[in-house]
Design a protein around this motif. Structure first.
Motif, PDB file in Angstrom:
ATOM      1  N   LYS A  70      -7.930  -4.859 -23.064  1.00 52.03           N
ATOM      2  CA  LYS A  70      -7.239  -4.530 -21.495  1.00 52.03           C
ATOM      3  C   LYS A  70      -8.321  -4.456 -20.363  1.00 52.03           C
ATOM      4  N   GLU A  71      -9.251  -5.238 -20.678  1.00 54.70           N
ATOM      5  CA  GLU A  71     -10.403  -5.310 -19.473  1.00 54.70           C
ATOM      6  C   GLU A  71      -9.842  -6.169 -18.506  1.00 54.70           C
ATOM      7  N   ALA A  72      -9.684  -5.304 -17.106  1.00 57.86           N
ATOM      8  CA  ALA A  72      -8.938  -6.211 -16.040  1.00 57.86           C
ATOM      9  C   ALA A  72      -9.962  -7.407 -15.662  1.00 57.86           C
ATOM     10  N   LEU A  73     -11.254  -7.548 -15.610  1.00 56.42           N
ATOM     11  CA  LEU A  73     -12.103  -8.587 -15.294  1.00 56.42           C
ATOM     12  C   LEU A  73     -11.674  -9.524 -16.342  1.00 56.42           C
ATOM     13  N   ILE A  74     -11.405  -9.615 -17.537  1.00 55.04           N
ATOM     14  CA  ILE A  74     -11.199 -10.585 -18.516  1.00 55.04           C
ATOM     15  C   ILE A  74      -9.781 -11.371 -18.121  1.00 55.04           C
ATOM     16  N   GLU A  75     -10.267 -12.714 -17.683  1.00 54.22           N
ATOM     17  CA  GLU A  75      -9.301 -13.570 -17.365  1.00 54.22           C
ATOM     18  C   GLU A  75      -8.484 -14.198 -18.496  1.00 54.22           C
ATOM     19  N   ARG A  76      -9.341 -14.722 -19.566  1.00 52.33           N
ATOM     20  CA  ARG A  76      -9.003 -15.332 -20.772  1.00 52.33           C
ATOM     21  C   ARG A  76     -10.309 -15.496 -21.448  1.00 52.33           C
ATOM     22  N   SER A  77      -9.687 -15.665 -22.930  1.00 54.67           N
ATOM     23  CA  SER A  77     -10.794 -16.011 -23.926  1.00 54.67           C
ATOM     24  C   SER A  77     -10.234 -16.932 -25.045  1.00 54.67           C
ATOM     25  N   TRP A  78     -11.216 -17.577 -25.754  1.00 50.96           N
ATOM     26  CA  TRP A  78     -10.379 -18.547 -26.918  1.00 50.96           C
ATOM     27  C   TRP A  78     -11.623 -18.940 -27.752  1.00 50.96           C
ATOM     28  N   LEU A  79     -11.394 -19.269 -28.957  1.00 49.03           N
ATOM     29  CA  LEU A  79     -12.564 -19.655 -29.901  1.00 49.03           C
ATOM     30  C   LEU A  79     -12.967 -20.992 -29.259  1.00 49.03           C
TER      31      LEU A  79
ATOM     32  N   SER B   8     -19.915 -18.286 -38.768  1.00 43.66           N
ATOM     33  CA  SER B   8     -20.249 -18.348 -37.341  1.00 43.66           C
ATOM     34  C   SER B   8     -19.043 -18.534 -36.537  1.00 43.66           C
ATOM     35  N   LEU B   9     -18.756 -17.689 -35.647  1.00 47.04           N
ATOM     36  CA  LEU B   9     -17.600 -17.847 -34.715  1.00 47.04           C
ATOM     37  C   LEU B   9     -17.868 -17.641 -33.226  1.00 47.04           C
ATOM     38  N   THR B  10     -17.900 -18.625 -32.514  1.00 51.65           N
ATOM     39  CA  THR B  10     -18.244 -18.670 -30.906  1.00 51.65           C
ATOM     40  C   THR B  10     -16.989 -18.524 -30.236  1.00 51.65           C
ATOM     41  N   PHE B  11     -16.820 -17.381 -29.333  1.00 52.25           N
ATOM     42  CA  PHE B  11     -15.885 -16.960 -28.177  1.00 52.25           C
ATOM     43  C   PHE B  11     -16.436 -17.561 -26.957  1.00 52.25           C
ATOM     44  N   ARG B  12     -15.515 -17.954 -26.177  1.00 49.60           N
ATOM     45  CA  ARG B  12     -15.886 -17.957 -24.556  1.00 49.60           C
ATOM     46  C   ARG B  12     -14.834 -17.213 -24.001  1.00 49.60           C
ATOM     47  N   VAL B  13     -15.324 -16.356 -22.960  1.00 49.44           N
ATOM     48  CA  VAL B  13     -14.778 -15.032 -22.303  1.00 49.44           C
ATOM     49  C   VAL B  13     -14.856 -15.735 -20.792  1.00 49.44           C
ATOM     50  N   VAL B  14     -14.002 -15.842 -20.081  1.00 42.85           N
ATOM     51  CA  VAL B  14     -13.752 -16.029 -18.448  1.00 42.85           C
ATOM     52  C   VAL B  14     -13.640 -14.836 -17.946  1.00 42.85           C
ATOM     53  N   TYR B  15     -14.475 -14.340 -16.912  1.00 46.99           N
ATOM     54  CA  TYR B  15     -14.491 -13.156 -16.188  1.00 46.99           C
ATOM     55  C   TYR B  15     -14.137 -13.731 -14.709  1.00 46.99           C
ATOM     56  N   ARG B  16     -13.207 -12.844 -13.912  1.00 40.78           N
ATOM     57  CA  ARG B  16     -12.958 -12.992 -12.454  1.00 40.78           C
ATOM     58  C   ARG B  16     -12.402 -11.903 -12.130  1.00 40.78           C
TER      59      ARG B  16
END
Length: 810
Positions: free
Chosen positions: A747-756, A771-779
């Motif tokens: 529930k981090e307000a600045l995390i817009e979306r994330s995915w594998l 090995s799992l790599t995730f991309r996180v978009v902050y805004r």
């Protein structure tokens, strides 16, 4: 049903032209399919008189004829007919004529001699089946006269498409009756008068020679017979052959042709037996013996069952009742004594027998729709009189008429006001009576609002007041009924929620590139076995069809998957290998006991198979997989604005028609609504599929309940985003979706979306790990983020993932 205008005109005088007749019949419910001029192929054929006929110098069987065709000079024609002789008047086809069968006449040489045409037989002109010699014409005909004019061959064949409830119009008399009714003023039908020849006293009576017994009265309601002795079997006269040819029937011999002629004329099928081939000279109408072998007139062998009605003699079966006769009693060239049959059989029995034997004859076509029980004797006498005349036979006195189920006329009481209300007309009782008597209904006006109507015996389809309404409407003329519009009060009511949801799902799948399939709700009984359902699975509770169309449609479906797999098999069999199809439809689970109604459950299902991308100049062919279909479902829920979609592996013992390890449950808000997975190899084999398919099946009700017309909006971001990746090494059993859900749960307000972003297992990764790599978009919605703030949140996120999933960083 086919008929010719000249044949029709024998029974009724029509003032309307061909267009008026065909339009009138169509508007009266007898739709005209085609209108075909019968003798257009005889253009270019004229009357010719043979002036000279001498032997061909180079051929023993040919003759050189000089023929007067009305031109300045005789035409030389080489002819091989044995009856070519001086003075004979014959049809002559001139160069350029195109005869029936596509024969084009040209000038040429035959054995070195010039031939400027062709002298014709009746068969070559399709006016008869006799091909033994030239067709001899009247000697008074003028050479050069067109043959159509000389023989009055100006006729048209009309074919009408009848609905199954109008067997009365499967005859020329029936069509003539309708034609007379639609004409203004109406014209009464003129039935051919039947005058039986005087019976030969020395032959005694029919009872002295033959008998008829009906053992199965529920299947044979009436059976009549006559005997004609001293008959001569031979070719029919040309007028009879021409009548049959005009409606597409091939002449055979005078006896068989008469039965076909009377059938086409009256609608009553008849059958002629060689009386000397009937053992014990008797007829027994009874059910067949189970497994009995029988060879029909067409030469085909049949194995009968005990529900089929047969016409038998004292020893054997000689005909399949109402369908076709047998080879063991057919009329042959040496036949001299005939038993003529005219009967009325149970239509249902004939229909079942015809279907089981695979025989669809002109007789069965009429009997299975219902024949006129009161027309049996008329047709019998009509045919007997013609056989005695054209076969030079002697009629045996008397008729056998076994009638265990006598015809009972039906009286239908009609309420005039109710009928007018139903049709939107304002006809009086007298006007209604005047319309009905046109088609031979008996009508009694009880008062100004009540009629008693008795349909004629040939109208087996008229049983209730609604049927009378139909008769009134078509006889009055549909065009004469005033158009009325229902009063619709405008309202703001919306579609039912289930209907609206169904339409939205269809639109969403269409937008995702799927095509919709629509299958029958009936499937094979073994479909539940082919899908490998467990014995205790409720989808094995089948609703059986009482009277199924075929074994392929024997039960109501409990899943949409069998129909879709069958569609896939049909498409792949014609090389349509890349498919994306869906279907929305009801399934049916049988209730407990006979009194409980089935449970009806609406589902949505679909599949993909074949190529994700076809081979082209910009890329290689790529096969679709599980994740393509999973992504399509995610697109569906996004289009429907339904949140909370998750997937989780389905336990192996729950994977019936899908492969364990390749199947996931579909959940919405934690509620299981269906599954998605790869079709099991055994299921593919049972449906004769040789390529992988990926399927889904979900309940519609949970979708419909979550679809809302409400929409949230948010402003377009004003500030840039910041992207960070995080890679962890964890157990291979960890699901990437759980990790993405854990990031969301922060529930981090600045995390817009994330995915594998990537998954890797292999070299440099310990066994049992991944090995799992995730991309996180902050805004941020109100400022530009600084690296320091983002790194702080991102570090906390990595710590959470390592702790939650017992992971390490690379």
């Amino acid at each position: 049903m086919k008929f010719s205008l000249s044949w029709l005109n024998e029974y009724i005088s029509l003032d309307m032209g061909i267009e008026g007749l065909t339009d009138g019949l169509t508007m009266a419910g007898l739709e005209v399919d085609s209108i075909t001029p019968l003798y257009d192929s005889l253009d270019g054929v004229v009357v010719g008189r043979i002036l000279e006929a001498k032997p061909h110098p180079n051929a023993d069987k040919l003759r050189l004829c000089q023929v007067d065709v009305g031109a300045d000079e005789p035409v030389g024609i080489v002819c091989g007919a044995p009856n070519a002789a001086e003075g004979l008047v014959v049809p002559c086809a001139l160069p350029g004529a195109l005869l029936p069968g596509g024969i084009k006449i040209k000038k040429g040489k035959i054995r070195g001699e010039k031939s400027g045409g062709m002298l014709c037989s009746a068969k070559e002109l399709q006016l008869a089946v006799d091909a033994e010699g030239l067709m001899a014409l009247s000697s008074i005909l003028k050479p050069g006269m067109p043959i159509k004019e000389a023989l009055d061959l100006f006729d048209t064949m009309v074919e009408i498409d009848l609905t199954p409830n109008r067997p009365d119009c499967l005859s020329v008399l029936g069509v003539a009756r309708e034609a007379g009714a639609i004409q203004e003023p109406p014209v009464a039908l003129s039935h051919p008068e039947v005058v039986l020849p005087e019976a030969k006293a020395s032959l005694g009576t029919i009872g002295d020679h033959a008998s008829v017994a009906i053992e199965d009265e529920d299947l044979c309601w009436r059976y009549a017979a006559r005997l004609i002795f001293d008959i001569t079997v031979g070719p029919s006269p040309q007028w009879l052959q021409r009548r049959l040819l005009s409606v597409g029937l091939s002449p055979i011999n005078n006896i068989v042709d008469i039965t076909n002629f009377v059938m086409m004329e009256t609608g009553q099928p008849l059958h002629a037996f060689d009386f000397d081939q009937l053992a014990e000279n008797r007829i027994v109408v009874k059910r067949a013996t189970e497994g009995e072998a029988f060879t029909s007139l067409d030469g085909n062998a049949h194995t009968l069952n005990s529900e089929m009605l047969m016409i038998c003699d004292g020893e054997k079966s000689v005909a399949i009742a109402g369908v076709m006769g047998g080879q063991n009693s057919e009329i042959e060239a040496g036949t001299t004594r005939i038993l003529l049959e005219s009967a009325c059989f149970n239509p249902t029995s004939v229909r079942k027998t015809s279907k089981l034997t695979g025989i669809h004859s002109d007789a069965s076509h009429r009997f299975e729709r219902g024949s006129d029980p009161e027309g049996v004797l008329y047709a019998l006498n009509r045919a007997a009189a013609l056989m005695a005349e054209l076969g030079d036979g002697s009629l045996v006195d008397g008729v056998i008429d076994e009638n265990p189920v006598p015809y009972a006329a039906r009286t239908i009481t009609v309420n005039v006001e109710a009928l007018n209300s139903r049709l939107g007309t304002s006809l009086s009782a007298q006007e209604m009576m005047a319309l009905l008597v046109r088609v031979e209904f008996s009508v009694t006006v009880l008062d100004e609002n009540t009629l008693d109507v008795i349909p004629p015996s040939f109208r087996v389809d008229v049983e209730r007041p609604e049927d009378i309404s139909e008769e009134i409407a078509r006889l009055w003329g549909y065009d004469n009924i005033e158009i009325s519009y229902a009063k619709v009060v405008a309202s703001n009511e919306s579609y039912p929620k289930a209907f609206a949801a169904r339409q939205m799902v269809r639109g969403a799948f269409a937008g995702l590139g799927f095509n919709e399939a629509i299958n029958y709700s009936f499937i094979r009984e073994d479909a539940v076995d082919r899908l490998r359902f467990a014995e205790a699975d409720r989808r094995r509770s089948l609703v059986c069809i009482v009277n199924p169309i075929s074994e392929e449609q024997k039960v109501m479906r409990t899943s949409l998957i069998p129909g879709l797999l069958a569609v896939a098999a049909r498409n792949i069999s014609v090389q349509e290998r890349s498919l994306a199809l869906f279907e929305v439809g009801a399934t049916f689970i049988a209730g407990e006991g006979e009194t409980e109604l089935p449970q009806e459950i609406e589902l949505v299902a679909g599949f993909i198979t074949g190529s994700r991308v076809d081979a082209s100049w910009f890329g290689k062919e790529s096969a679709c997989d599980f994740f393509d279909l999973k992504g399509a479902l995610e697109g569906l829920f996004e289009t429907l604005h339904i949140s909370g979609l998750t997937f989780r592996p389905l336990a192996a013992d729950m994977c019936h028609y899908t492969r364990p390890g390749y199947t996931a449950e579909v959940l919405v808000g934690g509620e299981v609504i269906g599954l998605v997975g790869k079709v099991h190899g055994e299921v593919l084999k049972s449906f004769e599929l040789k390529q992988d398919l990926f399927v889904f099946e979900m309940a519609m009700a949970p979708l419909a309940s979550r679809i809302s017309g409400d929409r949230d909006s948010m402003p377009i971001p004003k500030f840039p985003s910041v992207t960070r990746d995080v890679t962890i090494i964890c157990d291979a059993s960890v699901r990437a979706g759980d990790a993405v859900a854990a990031i969301s749960d922060e529930k981090e307000a600045l995390i817009e979306r994330s995915w594998l972003l990537d998954r890797y297992a292999g070299e440099n990764i310990p066994a049992g790990k991944q090995s799992l790599t995730f991309r996180v978009v902050y805004r941020s919605a109100d400022k530009t983020l600084k690296d320091k703030a983002v790194n702080k949140i991102h570090t906390r996120l990595m710590d959470m993932l390592m702790t939650r999933f017992d992971a390490v960083l690379p």
